[in-house]
Design a protein around this motif. Structure first.
Motif, PDB file in Angstrom:
ATOM      1  N   TYR A 127      28.464 -20.819  -7.437  1.00 53.73           N
ATOM      2  CA  TYR A 127      28.867 -19.435  -7.705  1.00 53.73           C
ATOM      3  C   TYR A 127      28.722 -18.559  -6.464  1.00 53.73           C
ATOM      4  CZ  TYR A 127      27.803 -14.655  -9.327  1.00 53.73           C
ATOM      5  OH  TYR A 127      27.725 -13.292  -9.472  1.00 53.73           O
ATOM      6  N   THR A 128      27.574 -18.586  -5.825  1.00 52.42           N
ATOM      7  CA  THR A 128      27.369 -17.747  -4.647  1.00 52.42           C
ATOM      8  C   THR A 128      28.244 -18.198  -3.478  1.00 52.42           C
ATOM      9  OG1 THR A 128      25.458 -19.127  -4.048  1.00 52.42           O
ATOM     10  CG2 THR A 128      25.027 -17.104  -5.275  1.00 52.42           C
ATOM     11  N   THR A 129      28.538 -19.488  -3.386  1.00 52.79           N
ATOM     12  CA  THR A 129      29.425 -19.981  -2.331  1.00 52.79           C
ATOM     13  C   THR A 129      30.841 -19.461  -2.529  1.00 52.79           C
ATOM     14  OG1 THR A 129      28.101 -21.995  -2.071  1.00 52.79           O
ATOM     15  CG2 THR A 129      30.365 -22.048  -1.228  1.00 52.79           C
ATOM     16  N   ILE A 130      31.297 -19.435  -3.770  1.00 50.63           N
ATOM     17  CA  ILE A 130      32.630 -18.893  -4.057  1.00 50.63           C
ATOM     18  C   ILE A 130      32.702 -17.427  -3.645  1.00 50.63           C
ATOM     19  CG2 ILE A 130      34.212 -18.248  -5.928  1.00 50.63           C
ATOM     20  CD1 ILE A 130      33.321 -20.786  -7.383  1.00 50.63           C
ATOM     21  N   ILE A 154      31.329 -10.502  -8.177  1.00 51.53           N
ATOM     22  CA  ILE A 154      31.084 -10.532  -6.732  1.00 51.53           C
ATOM     23  C   ILE A 154      29.692 -10.017  -6.397  1.00 51.53           C
ATOM     24  CG2 ILE A 154      31.813  -9.561  -4.515  1.00 51.53           C
ATOM     25  CD1 ILE A 154      34.688  -9.482  -5.725  1.00 51.53           C
ATOM     26  N   TYR A 155      29.381  -8.825  -6.884  1.00 48.02           N
ATOM     27  CA  TYR A 155      28.146  -8.186  -6.440  1.00 48.02           C
ATOM     28  C   TYR A 155      26.927  -8.639  -7.244  1.00 48.02           C
ATOM     29  CZ  TYR A 155      30.967  -5.610  -3.261  1.00 48.02           C
ATOM     30  OH  TYR A 155      31.813  -5.298  -2.221  1.00 48.02           O
ATOM     31  N   GLY A 156      27.161  -9.338  -8.353  1.00 43.51           N
ATOM     32  CA  GLY A 156      26.038  -9.991  -9.012  1.00 43.51           C
ATOM     33  C   GLY A 156      25.405 -11.037  -8.113  1.00 43.51           C
ATOM     34  N   VAL A 158      25.592  -1.812 -13.172  1.00 44.13           N
ATOM     35  CA  VAL A 158      24.692  -2.199 -14.259  1.00 44.13           C
ATOM     36  C   VAL A 158      24.871  -3.681 -14.600  1.00 44.13           C
ATOM     37  CG1 VAL A 158      24.182  -1.870 -16.706  1.00 44.13           C
ATOM     38  CG2 VAL A 158      24.520   0.117 -15.239  1.00 44.13           C
ATOM     39  N   CYS A 159      26.116  -4.096 -14.731  1.00 44.32           N
ATOM     40  CA  CYS A 159      26.387  -5.506 -15.050  1.00 44.32           C
ATOM     41  C   CYS A 159      25.951  -6.424 -13.909  1.00 44.32           C
ATOM     42  CB  CYS A 159      27.875  -5.699 -15.341  1.00 44.32           C
ATOM     43  SG  CYS A 159      28.465  -4.848 -16.826  1.00 44.32           S
ATOM     44  N   ALA A 160      26.159  -5.981 -12.655  1.00 43.36           N
ATOM     45  CA  ALA A 160      25.768  -6.799 -11.503  1.00 43.36           C
ATOM     46  C   ALA A 160      24.255  -6.963 -11.438  1.00 43.36           C
ATOM     47  CB  ALA A 160      26.287  -6.172 -10.211  1.00 43.36           C
ATOM     48  N   ILE A 161      23.499  -5.934 -11.824  1.00 44.59           N
ATOM     49  CA  ILE A 161      22.039  -6.037 -11.836  1.00 44.59           C
ATOM     50  C   ILE A 161      21.596  -7.079 -12.856  1.00 44.59           C
ATOM     51  CG2 ILE A 161      19.943  -4.798 -12.509  1.00 44.59           C
ATOM     52  CD1 ILE A 161      21.113  -2.325 -11.148  1.00 44.59           C
ATOM     53  N   VAL A 162      22.203  -7.042 -14.045  1.00 46.80           N
ATOM     54  CA  VAL A 162      21.857  -8.019 -15.084  1.00 46.80           C
ATOM     55  C   VAL A 162      22.201  -9.431 -14.614  1.00 46.80           C
ATOM     56  CG1 VAL A 162      22.336  -8.781 -17.431  1.00 46.80           C
ATOM     57  CG2 VAL A 162      22.141  -6.336 -16.935  1.00 46.80           C
TER      58      VAL A 162
END
Length: 231
Positions: A54-57, A106-108, A27-31
């Motif tokens: 962020y996505t590179t990290i 991570i999965y966000g 749920v948090c990753a979707i947001v």
């Protein structure tokens, strides 16, 4: 082989906690993913640069390293900084919050790519038609773009969930009594590693199968009427 020596309830409790961690993280990753996707699509150059970092990290640092950094590294860093300023601090992070927070982080990032691709899949003609009817930008997004984004995103989000639920096993290293931690404790106590780890495998597989069924139902619901309209 399946004599659990009285540890069956502990394994079930661990499985319930695994599902709870997975659902909270998803749920948090979707947001987070939706916010990051919008930042990538419409943000200023500074915002786009920040989310790119962020996505590179996330892509470059292993999940286990991030989890250990959050749970062990951050409290130690804060305590050391406090000591340097003459403060005696005792910082402890709740393992549940550390696990959910790290998995969300991570999965966000992965969810953001799913949402970004889903946005680009929405027909520009429908957006232009909505604007021609007098809809403002917010109404266009809420009534036209977002519902279609979610439909396009369901398969990708389902894949994110499948990977995420398996990644919850990493939380066992920070002593949260989820499924993998419970199986490990039982295996060490009874000296029956094959039995308990095999049972854990079956439970993870069961969660995956149920998730696949729910995903197929959700996709069928989201696509209701679409195929007929195409015909």
């Amino acid at each position: 082989m399946f004599d659990l020596q009285g540890y069956g309830w502990m394994i079930l409790d661990g499985a319930r906690l695994t599902v709870l961690v997975g659902l909270a993280s998803m749920v948090c990753a979707i947001v987070v993913g939706l916010v990051v996707a919008l930042a990538k699509l419409f943000g200023t150059w500074f915002v786009r640069g920040a989310v790119e970092v962020y996505t590179t990290i996330v892509r470059g640092v292993p999940e286990l390293v991030l989890l250990l950094l959050v749970y062990y590294g951050v409290p130690t860093l804060i305590q050391d900084l406090g000591a340097a300023m003459g403060l005696e601090l005792k910082i402890a992070i709740n393992p549940f919050l550390a696990g959910v927070g790290t998995i969300t982080f991570i999965y966000g990032a992965f969810a953001s790519e799913v949402f970004r691709a889903s946005y680009l899949a929405v027909s520009k003609g429908q957006v232009e038609a909505a604007r021609a009817l007098g809809f403002n930008g917010f109404l266009v997004f809420r009534l036209v773009v977002l519902p279609q984004m979610l439909r396009y995103a369901l398969p990708g989000l389902g894949n994110v969930w499948m990977v995420l639920i398996k990644a919850t096993a990493l939380i066992s290293v920070i002593q949260l009594p989820e499924l993998m931690r419970s199986a490990d404790v039982a295996a060490r106590t009874t000296r029956m590693p094959f039995t308990f780890f095999f049972v854990a495998c079956l439970i993870y597989l069961a969660i995956t199968l149920v998730s696949m069924w729910l995903q197929s139902r959700a996709e069928a619901w989201a696509n209701r009427g679409v195929e007929g309209a195409r015909l």
